[in-house]
Scaffold this active site. Structure first.
Site, PDB file in Angstrom:
ATOM      1  N   ASP A  13       0.821  -1.222   0.000  1.00 43.03           N
ATOM      2  CA  ASP A  13       0.000   0.000   0.000  1.00 43.03           C
ATOM      3  C   ASP A  13       0.854   1.271   0.000  1.00 43.03           C
ATOM      4  O   ASP A  13       0.452   2.288   0.568  1.00 43.03           O
ATOM      5  CB  ASP A  13      -0.954   0.028   1.212  1.00 43.03           C
ATOM      6  CG  ASP A  13      -1.793  -1.222   1.285  1.00 43.03           C
ATOM      7  OD1 ASP A  13      -2.293  -1.642   0.233  1.00 43.03           O
ATOM      8  OD2 ASP A  13      -1.927  -1.788   2.385  1.00 43.03           O
ATOM      9  N   GLU A  14       1.993   1.241  -0.653  1.00 41.95           N
ATOM     10  CA  GLU A  14       2.871   2.425  -0.686  1.00 41.95           C
ATOM     11  C   GLU A  14       2.488   3.387  -1.811  1.00 41.95           C
ATOM     12  O   GLU A  14       3.232   4.326  -2.112  1.00 41.95           O
ATOM     13  CB  GLU A  14       4.344   2.012  -0.868  1.00 41.95           C
ATOM     14  CG  GLU A  14       4.925   1.136   0.221  1.00 41.95           C
ATOM     15  CD  GLU A  14       4.761  -0.346  -0.099  1.00 41.95           C
ATOM     16  OE1 GLU A  14       4.044  -0.663  -1.069  1.00 41.95           O
ATOM     17  OE2 GLU A  14       5.324  -1.182   0.614  1.00 41.95           O
ATOM     18  N   LYS A  16       2.237   2.416  -5.013  1.00 45.96           N
ATOM     19  CA  LYS A  16       3.112   2.049  -6.140  1.00 45.96           C
ATOM     20  C   LYS A  16       2.465   2.365  -7.471  1.00 45.96           C
ATOM     21  O   LYS A  16       3.122   2.805  -8.408  1.00 45.96           O
ATOM     22  CB  LYS A  16       3.393   0.536  -6.124  1.00 45.96           C
ATOM     23  CG  LYS A  16       4.160   0.061  -4.943  1.00 45.96           C
ATOM     24  CD  LYS A  16       4.231  -1.446  -4.908  1.00 45.96           C
ATOM     25  CE  LYS A  16       2.968  -2.138  -4.488  1.00 45.96           C
ATOM     26  NZ  LYS A  16       2.540  -1.950  -3.112  1.00 45.96           N
ATOM     27  N   ASN A  38      -4.963 -10.319  -4.419  1.00 40.66           N
ATOM     28  CA  ASN A  38      -4.797  -9.704  -3.082  1.00 40.66           C
ATOM     29  C   ASN A  38      -4.338  -8.254  -3.214  1.00 40.66           C
ATOM     30  O   ASN A  38      -4.524  -7.446  -2.307  1.00 40.66           O
ATOM     31  CB  ASN A  38      -3.804 -10.507  -2.225  1.00 40.66           C
ATOM     32  CG  ASN A  38      -2.482 -10.818  -2.927  1.00 40.66           C
ATOM     33  OD1 ASN A  38      -2.348 -10.610  -4.116  1.00 40.66           O
ATOM     34  ND2 ASN A  38      -1.535 -11.342  -2.181  1.00 40.66           N
ATOM     35  N   GLY A  40      -4.227  -4.398  -4.461  1.00 44.00           N
ATOM     36  CA  GLY A  40      -5.250  -3.405  -4.803  1.00 44.00           C
ATOM     37  C   GLY A  40      -4.527  -2.129  -5.200  1.00 44.00           C
ATOM     38  O   GLY A  40      -4.005  -1.425  -4.349  1.00 44.00           O
ATOM     39  N   HIS A  41      -4.410  -1.891  -6.487  1.00 41.38           N
ATOM     40  CA  HIS A  41      -3.692  -0.708  -6.970  1.00 41.38           C
ATOM     41  C   HIS A  41      -4.708   0.284  -7.533  1.00 41.38           C
ATOM     42  O   HIS A  41      -5.485  -0.053  -8.406  1.00 41.38           O
ATOM     43  CB  HIS A  41      -2.691  -1.104  -8.068  1.00 41.38           C
ATOM     44  CG  HIS A  41      -1.600  -2.004  -7.567  1.00 41.38           C
ATOM     45  ND1 HIS A  41      -0.732  -2.668  -8.389  1.00 41.38           N
ATOM     46  CD2 HIS A  41      -1.241  -2.335  -6.301  1.00 41.38           C
ATOM     47  CE1 HIS A  41       0.118  -3.367  -7.645  1.00 41.38           C
ATOM     48  NE2 HIS A  41      -0.182  -3.191  -6.385  1.00 41.38           N
ATOM     49  N   THR A  42      -4.672   1.497  -6.991  1.00 41.07           N
ATOM     50  CA  THR A  42      -5.673   2.489  -7.399  1.00 41.07           C
ATOM     51  C   THR A  42      -4.984   3.652  -8.104  1.00 41.07           C
ATOM     52  O   THR A  42      -3.964   4.144  -7.639  1.00 41.07           O
ATOM     53  CB  THR A  42      -6.408   3.024  -6.152  1.00 41.07           C
ATOM     54  OG1 THR A  42      -6.859   1.898  -5.397  1.00 41.07           O
ATOM     55  CG2 THR A  42      -7.598   3.887  -6.525  1.00 41.07           C
ATOM     56  N   ARG A 141       3.416 -28.954  -5.967  1.00 43.58           N
ATOM     57  CA  ARG A 141       3.314 -29.636  -7.270  1.00 43.58           C
ATOM     58  C   ARG A 141       1.981 -30.345  -7.476  1.00 43.58           C
ATOM     59  O   ARG A 141       1.867 -31.319  -8.200  1.00 43.58           O
ATOM     60  CB  ARG A 141       4.490 -30.609  -7.464  1.00 43.58           C
ATOM     61  CG  ARG A 141       5.793 -29.850  -7.542  1.00 43.58           C
ATOM     62  CD  ARG A 141       6.971 -30.672  -7.180  1.00 43.58           C
ATOM     63  NE  ARG A 141       6.885 -31.107  -5.789  1.00 43.58           N
ATOM     64  CZ  ARG A 141       7.802 -31.847  -5.185  1.00 43.58           C
ATOM     65  NH1 ARG A 141       8.861 -32.236  -5.838  1.00 43.58           N
ATOM     66  NH2 ARG A 141       7.668 -32.179  -3.925  1.00 43.58           N
ATOM     67  N   GLN A 216       2.267  -5.763  -3.293  1.00 43.72           N
ATOM     68  CA  GLN A 216       2.577  -5.860  -1.849  1.00 43.72           C
ATOM     69  C   GLN A 216       3.903  -5.139  -1.576  1.00 43.72           C
ATOM     70  O   GLN A 216       4.208  -4.178  -2.275  1.00 43.72           O
ATOM     71  CB  GLN A 216       2.611  -7.324  -1.384  1.00 43.72           C
ATOM     72  CG  GLN A 216       1.251  -8.003  -1.354  1.00 43.72           C
ATOM     73  CD  GLN A 216       0.847  -8.620  -2.677  1.00 43.72           C
ATOM     74  OE1 GLN A 216       1.636  -9.256  -3.321  1.00 43.72           O
ATOM     75  NE2 GLN A 216      -0.399  -8.448  -3.075  1.00 43.72           N
ATOM     76  N   THR A 293      -9.827  -5.023   0.615  1.00 42.76           N
ATOM     77  CA  THR A 293     -10.698  -5.555   1.675  1.00 42.76           C
ATOM     78  C   THR A 293     -11.467  -4.475   2.435  1.00 42.76           C
ATOM     79  O   THR A 293     -12.372  -4.794   3.194  1.00 42.76           O
ATOM     80  CB  THR A 293      -9.849  -6.324   2.716  1.00 42.76           C
ATOM     81  OG1 THR A 293      -8.876  -5.410   3.233  1.00 42.76           O
ATOM     82  CG2 THR A 293      -9.143  -7.513   2.107  1.00 42.76           C
ATOM     83  N   ARG A 295     -10.380  -2.920   4.879  1.00 40.14           N
ATOM     84  CA  ARG A 295      -9.960  -2.911   6.298  1.00 40.14           C
ATOM     85  C   ARG A 295      -9.214  -1.619   6.623  1.00 40.14           C
ATOM     86  O   ARG A 295      -8.414  -1.141   5.813  1.00 40.14           O
ATOM     87  CB  ARG A 295      -8.994  -4.078   6.573  1.00 40.14           C
ATOM     88  CG  ARG A 295      -9.631  -5.438   6.536  1.00 40.14           C
ATOM     89  CD  ARG A 295      -8.617  -6.542   6.821  1.00 40.14           C
ATOM     90  NE  ARG A 295      -7.654  -6.716   5.740  1.00 40.14           N
ATOM     91  CZ  ARG A 295      -6.653  -7.593   5.761  1.00 40.14           C
ATOM     92  NH1 ARG A 295      -6.467  -8.362   6.817  1.00 40.14           N
ATOM     93  NH2 ARG A 295      -5.839  -7.719   4.745  1.00 40.14           N
ATOM     94  N   PRO A 296      -9.424  -1.058   7.845  1.00 36.53           N
ATOM     95  CA  PRO A 296      -8.615   0.099   8.239  1.00 36.53           C
ATOM     96  C   PRO A 296      -7.151  -0.329   8.329  1.00 36.53           C
ATOM     97  O   PRO A 296      -6.861  -1.405   8.843  1.00 36.53           O
ATOM     98  CB  PRO A 296      -9.145   0.486   9.626  1.00 36.53           C
ATOM     99  CG  PRO A 296     -10.174  -0.511   9.988  1.00 36.53           C
ATOM    100  CD  PRO A 296     -10.355  -1.495   8.878  1.00 36.53           C
ATOM    101  N   ASP A 325       1.862  14.770   1.384  1.00 35.41           N
ATOM    102  CA  ASP A 325       0.801  15.750   1.675  1.00 35.41           C
ATOM    103  C   ASP A 325      -0.049  15.356   2.889  1.00 35.41           C
ATOM    104  O   ASP A 325      -0.586  16.220   3.577  1.00 35.41           O
ATOM    105  CB  ASP A 325      -0.110  15.925   0.445  1.00 35.41           C
ATOM    106  CG  ASP A 325      -0.630  14.588  -0.050  1.00 35.41           C
ATOM    107  OD1 ASP A 325       0.209  13.712  -0.355  1.00 35.41           O
ATOM    108  OD2 ASP A 325      -1.863  14.405  -0.102  1.00 35.41           O
TER     109      ASP A 325
END
Ligand code: IMP
Length: 418
Positions: A13-14, A16, A38, A40-42, A141, A216, A293, A295-296, A325
């Site tokens: 969540d940096e 990216k 998993n 989540g890129h916005t 495998r 991630q 998700t 989630r906070p 900011d």
């Protein structure tokens, strides 16, 4: 020609995707090499919001090709939904999206297993997208890879064996339903599926610019992260070669993305966590809620010990510092410069989470600033205190900052020429 990697260097969540998007106009190909839905890129562009889970965010540039490498695990239903949502926003995928045929498939079974694990003593706070169980099956495998969907009889036998191995019941009708679903998914995904290692090899030798988009963050790496509170893939730079099937030399420059503070979702140690009003304030100001998700996110001060560790193991050439900011209006800011345990200042970043949970944190305190940074375009226009904050981070990590993000939009990015 230059190929770059953009990697999250903390617990994900940096922002990216914002950096990938900013650099995207220099890239001919954007490649995801690990993770799955998993992530989540916005991206915010021209007042529209685009959310990516498995599709590389470079798809927003109409001329850019996008590759999902073999190191990614693909949930067919979820990626098809993502593609159709993006298509509804006007994005075209034809001859632009390529998915490696070796990518592991995330099945409904994997979500069942993920939920089961999360309900028990070994809970780590996953996204419950079935990612860990899907990678586990690949490593064991017994997994199913995308190309298996082209072989229905083999696929049927693999499914039966897989359910048996996990001791989950699979009734005949359920097996038939799943095979029918997978056949439908395969028909829709087939046009995108190929050997992407070969494609990337050709593109590289044609002189195309590659951009590897990490998902991630390094502290969630399966080996070098805060184990066991990690994801199941190699999130660090080393994962690029294995996850995209390209030689190590294909990456010329590594940009490490760090938030101006720290966040983490899920369980696990977090030495600089702020369980106080300041933490709540940063969470609100930064809208720190998971994009996958909801989630906070847990919030804390910038941790230069952890950050330096991830800079080292990734070989970061330049830093991108995001969400600066968000810190506006906080009177005093802190940067963690050392860990102490039982009166001893520790060398480096501890391996065991129990030790990391016990460390005392040494802080450098700096003045904050009040100004809204959203409209600032150059380093020289930043408030003095903000520049000092950047300098302090740079000094701790001994890596130059190249980009500073001061807002969600592509244009709200300061470039620092080094
Ligand atoms: P999993 O990847 O769903 O198995 O979750 C394992 C750990 O990684 C949990 O702590 C998750 O919260 C975390 N995680 C997975 N994906 C992301 C992400 O995209 N951003 C931040 N944390 C993530």
């Amino acid at each position: 020609m230059s190929s770059i990697a953009v990697l999250g260097c903390m617990w994900g969540d940096e922002a990216k995707a914002k950096i990938v998007d900013f650099l995207g106009d220099q890239a001919d190909v954007v490649i995801r090499f690990q993770g799955g839905s998993n992530a989540g890129h916005t991206i915010y562009l021209n007042e529209s919001k685009y959310v990516f889970h498995s599709v590389p965010s470079g798809i927003l540039y109409p001329q850019t090709m996008c590759v999902i490498g073999s190191g990614v695990v693909v949930d067919p239903a979820s990626i098809l939904e993502e593609i159709s949502l993006l298509q509804a926003q006007g994005i075209s995928f034809e001859n632009r999206l390529f998915i490696d045929e070796r990518a592991g498939v995330v099945l409904p079974l994997h979500r069942i297993l993920d939920n089961r694990n999360e309900a028990g003593a070994t809970k780590i706070g996953t996204t419950k997208r079935g990612i860990g169980p899907a990678y586990t099956d690949i490593t064991a495998r017994i997994g199913i890879r995308l190309i298996d969907l082209a072989y229905p009889e083999w696929l049927s036998q693999r499914l039966v064996n897989l359910y048996a191995r996990h001791q989950v019941e699979l009734a005949e009708q359920e097996l038939a339903n799943q095979l029918k679903d997978l056949e439908g998914f395969w028909q829709q995904l087939k046009p995108y599926v190929c050997q992407t290692d070969l494609l990337l090899y050709k593109l590289y030798h044609e002189g195309k610019n590659l951009l590897f988009e990490g998902a991630q963050g390094t502290l969630l790496d399966i080996c070098y992260g805060t184990y066991p509170f990690v994801t199941s893939s190699h999130t660090m730079a080393g994962g690029i070669s294995t996850g995209a099937g390209v030689p190590l030399r294909f990456t010329d420059k590594i940009i490490g993305v760090y938030k101006a503070y720290c966040t983490r979702v899920g369980d696990g140690p977090f030495p600089t966590e702020l369980l106080c009003e300041t933490g709540n304030r940063i969470r609100q100001q930064g809208n720190e809620y998971g994009s996958t998700t909801g989630r906070p996110r847990r919030v804390g001060w910038f941790d230069a010990v952890a950050a330096k560790y991830s800079a080292r193991i990734n070989g970061i050439d330049r830093m991108a510092l995001t969400l600066l900011d968000v810190l506006s209006g906080i009177e005093k800011l802190k940067i963690c410069t050392g860990y102490w345990h039982q009166g001893v200042r520790l060398e480096g970043f501890p391996t065991h989470h129990l030790l990391l949970e016990e460390v005392q944190v040494e802080y450098l305190e700096l003045d904050g600033w009040d100004n809204d940074l959203g409209g600032i375009k150059t380093l020289s226009k930043l408030p003095k205190a903000a520049k000092e904050y950047l300098d302090a981070i740079q000094d701790c990590l001994e890596v130059p900052i190249e980009l500073v993000s001061v807002g969600k939009e592509r244009s709200q990015t300061i470039v620092i020429k080094n």
